[in-house]
Enzyme design. Structure first.
Site: not given
Ligand code: NAP
Length: 259
Positions: A23, A69, A146, A159, A163, A194, A204
């Site tokens: 995202i 981080d 979320s 989690y 949130k 993602t 899930y």
């Molecule tokens: N995908 C879903 O279904 C979903 C649904 C609801 C909410 N969300 C929320 O949307 C956001 C993005 O999720 P996503 O699905 O895009 O996840 P993703 O593809 O796993 O990407 C996660 C991102 O967070 C970064 N990250 C993780 N740990 C970190 C840390 N300690 N310090 C700095 N950066 C860190 C990762 O960076 P690196 O890879 O460079 O470490 C990556 O850029 C999250 O907050 C998640 O909780 C996602």
């Protein structure tokens, strides 16, 4: 090819944390397409962050990458300071970095609590705190919740709580930031295609029914499918824009009609 025709964010500077994946990468791409200069915050995946920065630069955007981080308070401060020193006062913060967690109560402990909350909750608060110190009136802070904050899923307690706290922070911070002319909101995505969703799809499931994720989504969602990250990014771009100037303290659920 991204279209450069929408210049709603021309001359704006943005920090997008979590821009190396899912995202956050889609949001960074969208903000750049709308004219913003974008600093891409990442943690482990330098390759993805550098590739995205190169792609955006090739389209004419001003970009930079900064590694930090989000679970480390000092690195949160460093990320914001570095972004501001690169591009000047920040107009937009998008905090997307987050991690998933599933476990049942017998296995939950303080280590997991601290790890999840350090990134999903404290990290987002500290990025907001340090960013608003650099922000002028008109600034936009957008955090990431979320739909899990409001919907029960088996084993998702930590989690979801991390949130839900973000939604409460946004609501309360809006009161003080409103006095400075800064808005703060959160986006609460539903299931989005993602790496995070792929890695956690197996969790899930209804605890009493053996349904794979695609069937679970058909039962629980009006649209019956995962979102493409670009379908979530549009809401962040709207919240970052002047169009959302009277919108603050809210969490916008972008969940394909989850029920
Ligand atoms: N995908 C879903 O279904 C979903 C649904 C609801 C909410 N969300 C929320 O949307 C956001 C993005 O999720 P996503 O699905 O895009 O996840 P993703 O593809 O796993 O990407 C996660 C991102 O967070 C970064 N990250 C993780 N740990 C970190 C840390 N300690 N310090 C700095 N950066 C860190 C990762 O960076 P690196 O890879 O460079 O470490 C990556 O850029 C999250 O907050 C998640 O909780 C996602």
């Amino acid at each position: 090819m991204m279209s450069m025709s929408n210049t709603r964010l021309d001359n704006k500077t943005a920090l997008v944390n979590g821009a190396s994946g899912g995202i956050g990468a889609a949001v960074a791409t969208r903000l750049a397409a709308e004219g913003a200069a974008v600093v891409l915050g990442y943690h482990r995946n330098a390759g993805a962050a550098e590739r995205l920065a190169a792609e955006l630069a090739a389209e004419g955007a001003r970009t930079a990458t900064v590694r930090a981080d989000a679970s480390d308070p000092e690195q949160c401060a460093f990320l914001v300071d570095r972004a501001a020193s690169l591009f000047g006062p920040l107009d937009i913060l998008v905090s997307c970095a987050g991690i998933e967690h599933f476990d049942t109560i017998d296995a939950l402990g303080s280590e997991a609590f601290d790890r999840i909350f350090a990134i999903n909750t404290r990290g987002q608060l500290l990025l907001a705190k340090h960013t608003v110190a650099h922000m002028r009136a008109g600034g936009r802070v957008i955090l990431t919740s979320s739909i899990s904050a409001q919907r029960a899923v088996f084993g998702h307690t930590l989690y979801a709580a991390s949130k839900a706290a973000v939604e409460a922070m946004v609501l309360n911070l809006s009161v003080e930031l409103g006095r400075r002319g800064i808005t703060i909101n959160a986006v609460a995505p539903g299931g989005t295609a993602t790496r995070m969703a792929e890695e956690n799809a197996v969790h899930y499931r209804h605890p009493n029914l053996d349904l794979p994720l695609d069937q679970w989504l058909k039962i629980h969602g009006a649209l019956g499918r995962l979102a493409d990250p670009r379908e979530i990014a549009g809401t962040y771009a709207f919240l970052a824009s002047a169009d959302a100037g009277y919108l603050t303290g809210r969490t916008i659920q972008v969940d394909g009609g989850h029920f």
